[in-house]
Design a protein around this motif. Structure first.
Motif, mmCIF file in Angstrom:
data_model
loop_
_atom_site.group_PDB
_atom_site.id
_atom_site.type_symbol
_atom_site.label_atom_id
_atom_site.label_comp_id
_atom_site.label_asym_id
_atom_site.label_seq_id
_atom_site.Cartn_x
_atom_site.Cartn_y
_atom_site.Cartn_z
ATOM 1 N N SER A 172 0.698 -0.940 -0.312
ATOM 2 C CA SER A 172 0.104 -0.235 0.225
ATOM 3 C C SER A 172 0.644 1.092 -0.576
ATOM 4 N N PHE A 173 1.627 1.203 0.710
ATOM 5 C CA PHE A 173 3.287 2.327 0.643
ATOM 6 C C PHE A 173 3.439 2.621 -0.789
ATOM 7 N N LEU A 174 3.825 1.536 -1.211
ATOM 8 C CA LEU A 174 4.488 1.208 -2.996
ATOM 9 C C LEU A 174 3.516 2.207 -3.633
ATOM 10 N N LYS A 175 2.496 1.301 -3.550
ATOM 11 C CA LYS A 175 1.263 1.999 -4.525
ATOM 12 C C LYS A 175 1.021 3.039 -4.115
ATOM 13 N N GLU A 176 0.497 3.803 -3.490
ATOM 14 C CA GLU A 176 0.491 5.209 -3.152
ATOM 15 C C GLU A 176 1.763 6.094 -3.922
ATOM 16 N N ASN A 177 2.881 6.043 -2.955
ATOM 17 C CA ASN A 177 3.569 6.740 -3.943
ATOM 18 C C ASN A 177 3.731 6.572 -5.705
ATOM 19 N N ARG A 178 3.678 5.420 -6.426
ATOM 20 C CA ARG A 178 3.831 5.636 -7.477
ATOM 21 C C ARG A 178 2.581 6.142 -8.195
ATOM 22 N N GLU A 179 1.617 6.549 -7.300
ATOM 23 C CA GLU A 179 0.095 7.521 -7.797
ATOM 24 C C GLU A 179 1.057 8.997 -7.796
ATOM 25 N N GLU A 223 6.141 0.188 -22.660
ATOM 26 C CA GLU A 223 5.754 0.120 -23.092
ATOM 27 C C GLU A 223 3.846 -0.536 -22.633
ATOM 28 N N GLY A 224 2.614 -0.075 -22.685
ATOM 29 C CA GLY A 224 1.475 0.000 -22.436
ATOM 30 C C GLY A 224 1.003 -0.298 -21.430
ATOM 31 N N SER A 225 2.088 0.521 -20.299
ATOM 32 C CA SER A 225 1.677 1.025 -18.475
ATOM 33 C C SER A 225 1.188 2.733 -18.494
ATOM 34 N N SER A 226 0.514 2.486 -17.746
ATOM 35 C CA SER A 226 -0.226 3.446 -16.994
ATOM 36 C C SER A 226 1.359 4.994 -16.787
ATOM 37 N N TYR A 227 2.075 5.280 -17.158
ATOM 38 C CA TYR A 227 3.507 5.687 -17.422
ATOM 39 C C TYR A 227 2.848 6.099 -18.608
ATOM 40 N N GLU A 228 4.036 5.264 -19.327
ATOM 41 C CA GLU A 228 3.687 5.429 -20.950
ATOM 42 C C GLU A 228 2.197 5.702 -21.413
ATOM 43 N N HIS A 229 1.435 5.760 -20.916
ATOM 44 C CA HIS A 229 0.101 6.403 -21.795
ATOM 45 C C HIS A 229 -0.195 8.308 -21.485
#
Length: 259
Positions: free
Chosen positions: A143-150, A195-201
Protein backbone atom coordinates in the motif's frame (compact mmCIF):
# COMPACT_ATOMS: atom_id res chain seq x y z
CA UNK A 1 40.82 38.40 -57.07
CA UNK A 2 38.10 36.62 -59.04
CA UNK A 3 35.07 34.85 -57.55
CA UNK A 4 36.48 31.34 -58.10
CA UNK A 5 39.65 32.20 -56.19
CA UNK A 6 37.68 33.71 -53.32
CA UNK A 7 35.46 30.61 -53.06
CA UNK A 8 38.47 28.26 -53.23
CA UNK A 9 40.33 30.21 -50.53
CA UNK A 10 37.24 30.29 -48.30
CA UNK A 11 36.81 26.53 -48.60
CA UNK A 12 40.46 25.95 -47.71
CA UNK A 13 40.12 28.16 -44.64
CA UNK A 14 36.92 26.32 -43.64
CA UNK A 15 38.68 22.98 -43.98
CA UNK A 16 41.59 24.23 -41.88
CA UNK A 17 39.23 25.48 -39.16
CA UNK A 18 37.37 22.15 -39.15
CA UNK A 19 40.59 20.15 -38.98
CA UNK A 20 41.90 22.31 -36.13
CA UNK A 21 38.60 21.99 -34.26
CA UNK A 22 38.57 18.20 -34.58
CA UNK A 23 42.24 17.46 -33.95
CA UNK A 24 42.98 19.87 -31.10
CA UNK A 25 40.75 19.10 -28.09
CA UNK A 26 41.83 22.23 -26.19
CA UNK A 27 40.63 24.45 -29.04
CA UNK A 28 37.41 22.47 -29.31
CA UNK A 29 36.86 22.85 -25.58
CA UNK A 30 37.51 26.61 -25.73
CA UNK A 31 35.14 27.00 -28.67
CA UNK A 32 32.35 25.05 -26.96
CA UNK A 33 32.75 26.99 -23.73
CA UNK A 34 32.92 30.36 -25.46
CA UNK A 35 30.38 30.11 -28.26
CA UNK A 36 28.02 27.17 -27.70
CA UNK A 37 24.88 27.89 -25.70
CA UNK A 38 24.46 25.80 -22.54
CA UNK A 39 21.91 23.00 -22.52
CA UNK A 40 19.15 23.53 -19.97
CA UNK A 41 17.62 20.50 -18.27
CA UNK A 42 14.69 20.46 -15.82
CA UNK A 43 14.81 17.79 -13.10
CA UNK A 44 11.42 16.77 -11.71
CA UNK A 45 10.14 13.97 -9.51
CA UNK A 46 8.48 13.15 -6.22
CA UNK A 47 10.14 14.07 -2.95
CA UNK A 48 12.43 11.27 -1.80
CA UNK A 49 12.97 9.81 -5.27
CA UNK A 50 16.62 10.92 -5.28
CA UNK A 51 16.70 13.98 -7.57
CA UNK A 52 19.41 15.84 -5.67
CA UNK A 53 21.44 12.66 -5.20
CA UNK A 54 21.19 12.00 -8.93
CA UNK A 55 22.43 15.53 -9.61
CA UNK A 56 25.39 15.02 -7.27
CA UNK A 57 26.24 11.70 -8.94
CA UNK A 58 26.11 13.05 -12.49
CA UNK A 59 28.46 15.85 -11.42
CA UNK A 60 30.93 13.33 -10.00
CA UNK A 61 30.41 14.42 -6.40
CA UNK A 62 30.29 12.23 -3.30
CA UNK A 63 28.33 14.73 -1.21
CA UNK A 64 24.72 13.59 -1.02
CA UNK A 65 22.46 16.08 0.76
CA UNK A 66 20.02 14.47 3.16
CA UNK A 67 17.67 17.42 3.58
CA UNK A 68 14.60 18.05 1.48
CA UNK A 69 15.00 20.47 -1.43
CA UNK A 70 12.96 23.56 -0.55
CA UNK A 71 13.66 25.78 -3.55
CA UNK A 72 14.51 25.30 -7.21
CA UNK A 73 18.17 25.90 -7.97
CA UNK A 74 20.51 25.62 -10.94
CA UNK A 75 23.74 23.62 -11.10
CA UNK A 76 26.17 23.86 -14.01
CA UNK A 77 28.07 20.83 -15.27
CA UNK A 78 30.93 21.36 -17.71
CA UNK A 79 31.81 18.29 -19.75
CA UNK A 80 35.41 17.53 -20.72
CA UNK A 81 34.68 18.81 -24.24
CA UNK A 82 33.64 22.22 -22.88
CA UNK A 83 29.89 21.87 -23.35
CA UNK A 84 27.90 23.19 -20.42
CA UNK A 85 24.72 21.61 -19.06
CA UNK A 86 22.61 23.56 -16.58
CA UNK A 87 20.35 21.39 -14.42
CA UNK A 88 17.41 22.95 -12.58
CA UNK A 89 16.64 20.83 -9.50
CA UNK A 90 13.06 21.26 -8.27
CA UNK A 91 11.44 20.45 -4.91
CA UNK A 92 9.21 17.39 -5.12
CA UNK A 93 7.15 17.55 -1.94
CA UNK A 94 3.45 18.25 -2.38
CA UNK A 95 3.66 21.32 -0.14
CA UNK A 96 6.32 22.77 -2.46
CA UNK A 97 4.07 22.82 -5.54
CA UNK A 98 3.94 26.67 -5.82
CA UNK A 99 7.77 26.79 -5.84
CA UNK A 100 7.94 23.89 -8.31
CA UNK A 101 5.41 25.59 -10.59
CA UNK A 102 7.72 28.58 -11.00
CA UNK A 103 10.28 26.36 -12.69
CA UNK A 104 7.72 24.33 -14.62
CA UNK A 105 6.28 27.54 -16.06
CA UNK A 106 9.65 28.12 -17.74
CA UNK A 107 8.84 25.21 -20.09
CA UNK A 108 6.50 27.54 -21.96
CA UNK A 109 9.14 30.26 -21.94
CA UNK A 110 11.42 27.97 -23.99
CA UNK A 111 14.02 27.72 -21.24
CA UNK A 112 14.57 23.94 -21.23
CA UNK A 113 15.98 21.64 -23.89
CA UNK A 114 15.07 18.48 -22.01
CA UNK A 115 13.42 17.06 -18.91
CA UNK A 116 14.73 14.38 -16.55
CA UNK A 117 11.95 12.78 -14.52
CA UNK A 118 13.18 10.79 -11.51
CA UNK A 119 10.97 7.92 -10.36
CA UNK A 120 11.76 5.00 -8.03
CA UNK A 121 8.87 2.51 -8.18
CA UNK A 122 7.39 3.87 -4.97
CA UNK A 123 10.51 3.64 -2.80
CA UNK A 124 10.43 7.31 -1.85
CA UNK A 125 12.21 8.05 1.40
CA UNK A 126 11.10 11.33 2.94
CA UNK A 127 11.58 13.13 6.23
CA UNK A 128 9.22 12.14 9.00
CA UNK A 129 8.51 8.61 7.74
CA UNK A 130 7.98 6.08 10.49
CA UNK A 131 8.88 2.42 10.09
CA UNK A 132 5.28 1.54 10.89
CA UNK A 133 4.19 3.59 7.86
CA UNK A 134 6.45 1.59 5.57
CA UNK A 135 7.01 -1.90 6.97
CA UNK A 136 4.85 -4.77 8.04
CA UNK A 137 7.29 -7.04 9.77
CA UNK A 138 10.30 -7.31 7.47
CA UNK A 139 8.30 -6.59 4.31
CA UNK A 140 7.56 -3.20 2.76
CA UNK A 141 3.85 -2.52 2.61
CA UNK A 142 2.48 -2.75 -0.92
CA UNK A 143 0.00 0.00 0.00
CA UNK A 144 2.94 2.32 0.73
CA UNK A 145 4.55 1.62 -2.67
CA UNK A 146 1.24 1.89 -4.52
CA UNK A 147 0.43 5.26 -2.97
CA UNK A 148 3.85 6.64 -3.95
CA UNK A 149 3.52 5.36 -7.52
CA UNK A 150 0.19 7.13 -7.80
CA UNK A 151 1.91 10.33 -6.67
CA UNK A 152 4.50 9.87 -9.41
CA UNK A 153 1.73 9.69 -12.01
CA UNK A 154 -0.06 12.66 -10.53
CA UNK A 155 3.05 14.82 -10.54
CA UNK A 156 3.95 14.26 -14.20
CA UNK A 157 0.55 15.70 -15.04
CA UNK A 158 1.89 19.02 -13.71
CA UNK A 159 4.49 19.41 -16.47
CA UNK A 160 3.37 17.17 -19.35
CA UNK A 161 0.62 19.56 -20.56
CA UNK A 162 3.23 22.34 -20.79
CA UNK A 163 5.08 20.51 -23.58
CA UNK A 164 3.70 21.63 -26.93
CA UNK A 165 4.99 22.53 -30.38
CA UNK A 166 5.90 26.02 -29.18
CA UNK A 167 8.23 24.97 -26.36
CA UNK A 168 11.90 24.05 -26.67
CA UNK A 169 11.78 20.64 -24.96
CA UNK A 170 12.71 17.94 -27.46
CA UNK A 171 13.42 15.00 -25.14
CA UNK A 172 12.22 13.47 -21.87
CA UNK A 173 14.30 10.94 -19.95
CA UNK A 174 12.66 8.85 -17.25
CA UNK A 175 15.22 7.57 -14.75
CA UNK A 176 14.06 4.70 -12.54
CA UNK A 177 16.28 5.40 -9.57
CA UNK A 178 17.22 3.25 -6.56
CA UNK A 179 17.93 0.18 -8.67
CA UNK A 180 19.80 -1.38 -5.76
CA UNK A 181 16.47 -1.81 -3.94
CA UNK A 182 14.38 -3.34 -6.74
CA UNK A 183 17.07 -4.94 -8.96
CA UNK A 184 15.96 -8.51 -8.28
CA UNK A 185 12.59 -7.68 -9.88
CA UNK A 186 13.98 -5.37 -12.57
CA UNK A 187 11.85 -6.72 -15.43
CA UNK A 188 8.67 -6.05 -13.49
CA UNK A 189 9.83 -2.57 -12.50
CA UNK A 190 10.91 -1.51 -16.00
CA UNK A 191 7.68 -2.92 -17.46
CA UNK A 192 5.72 -0.74 -15.03
CA UNK A 193 7.05 2.37 -16.79
CA UNK A 194 7.40 0.92 -20.29
CA UNK A 195 5.09 0.33 -23.23
CA UNK A 196 1.47 -0.36 -22.33
CA UNK A 197 1.72 0.97 -18.76
CA UNK A 198 -0.19 3.84 -17.16
CA UNK A 199 3.02 5.84 -17.09
CA UNK A 200 3.71 5.27 -20.78
CA UNK A 201 0.08 6.18 -21.53
CA UNK A 202 0.71 9.61 -20.00
CA UNK A 203 3.85 10.08 -22.11
CA UNK A 204 1.87 9.33 -25.27
CA UNK A 205 0.53 12.87 -25.01
CA UNK A 206 3.90 14.19 -26.16
CA UNK A 207 5.08 11.30 -28.35
CA UNK A 208 4.87 13.38 -31.54
CA UNK A 209 6.73 16.31 -30.04
CA UNK A 210 9.66 14.80 -28.14
CA UNK A 211 12.03 11.89 -27.94
CA UNK A 212 11.58 9.72 -24.88
CA UNK A 213 13.65 7.10 -23.09
CA UNK A 214 13.36 5.09 -19.87
CA UNK A 215 16.42 3.68 -18.10
CA UNK A 216 17.25 2.13 -14.69
CA UNK A 217 19.75 3.93 -12.48
CA UNK A 218 21.23 4.03 -8.99
CA UNK A 219 22.57 7.25 -7.48
CA UNK A 220 24.01 5.48 -4.46
CA UNK A 221 23.85 2.14 -2.68
CA UNK A 222 22.27 2.39 0.74
CA UNK A 223 19.76 0.45 2.86
CA UNK A 224 16.17 1.63 2.43
CA UNK A 225 14.98 3.18 5.71
CA UNK A 226 18.16 1.82 7.32
CA UNK A 227 17.20 -1.80 6.75
CA UNK A 228 19.66 -3.84 4.67
CA UNK A 229 18.04 -6.18 2.17
CA UNK A 230 19.66 -9.14 0.36
CA UNK A 231 20.54 -8.19 -3.22
CA UNK A 232 22.76 -9.20 -6.12
CA UNK A 233 23.30 -5.51 -6.87
CA UNK A 234 26.83 -4.13 -6.50
CA UNK A 235 29.30 -1.46 -7.60
CA UNK A 236 29.89 -3.04 -11.02
CA UNK A 237 26.21 -2.89 -11.92
CA UNK A 238 25.98 0.65 -10.56
CA UNK A 239 28.91 1.74 -12.75
CA UNK A 240 27.41 0.03 -15.82
CA UNK A 241 24.13 1.88 -15.26
CA UNK A 242 26.02 5.16 -14.95
CA UNK A 243 27.84 4.56 -18.26
CA UNK A 244 24.52 3.76 -19.89
CA UNK A 245 23.01 6.96 -18.49
CA UNK A 246 25.81 9.08 -19.95
CA UNK A 247 25.42 7.34 -23.29
CA UNK A 248 21.66 7.90 -23.28
CA UNK A 249 21.99 11.56 -22.36
CA UNK A 250 24.52 12.06 -25.14
CA UNK A 251 22.22 10.45 -27.71
CA UNK A 252 19.17 12.46 -26.60
CA UNK A 253 20.99 15.77 -26.49
CA UNK A 254 23.14 15.08 -29.52
CA UNK A 255 26.49 15.81 -27.88
CA UNK A 256 29.55 13.87 -26.79
CA UNK A 257 28.86 13.13 -23.13
CA UNK A 258 32.05 11.96 -21.47
CA UNK A 259 31.26 12.60 -17.81
Amino acid sequence: MDAATIISTSLQVADLVKETYVNYPCIKKWFNRKFRKPIHVLIVGESGSGKTQFLSTIQGEDNFPEKRTMFSHDSTLELPNGRRVIFCDTPGHQSMKPERDRSINDINRKKYNGIVNIVCYGYQSTEGLKESDVFQGDSIKESFLKENRERELKQIQEWLPRIDKNCQVDWVLTIINKADIWWEQKEQVVDYYAEGSSYEHELQQISRLTKAAIIPYCSLISPFMGRPRPSIFGDKIKYALHVNLCKQLGELIGIEWLK
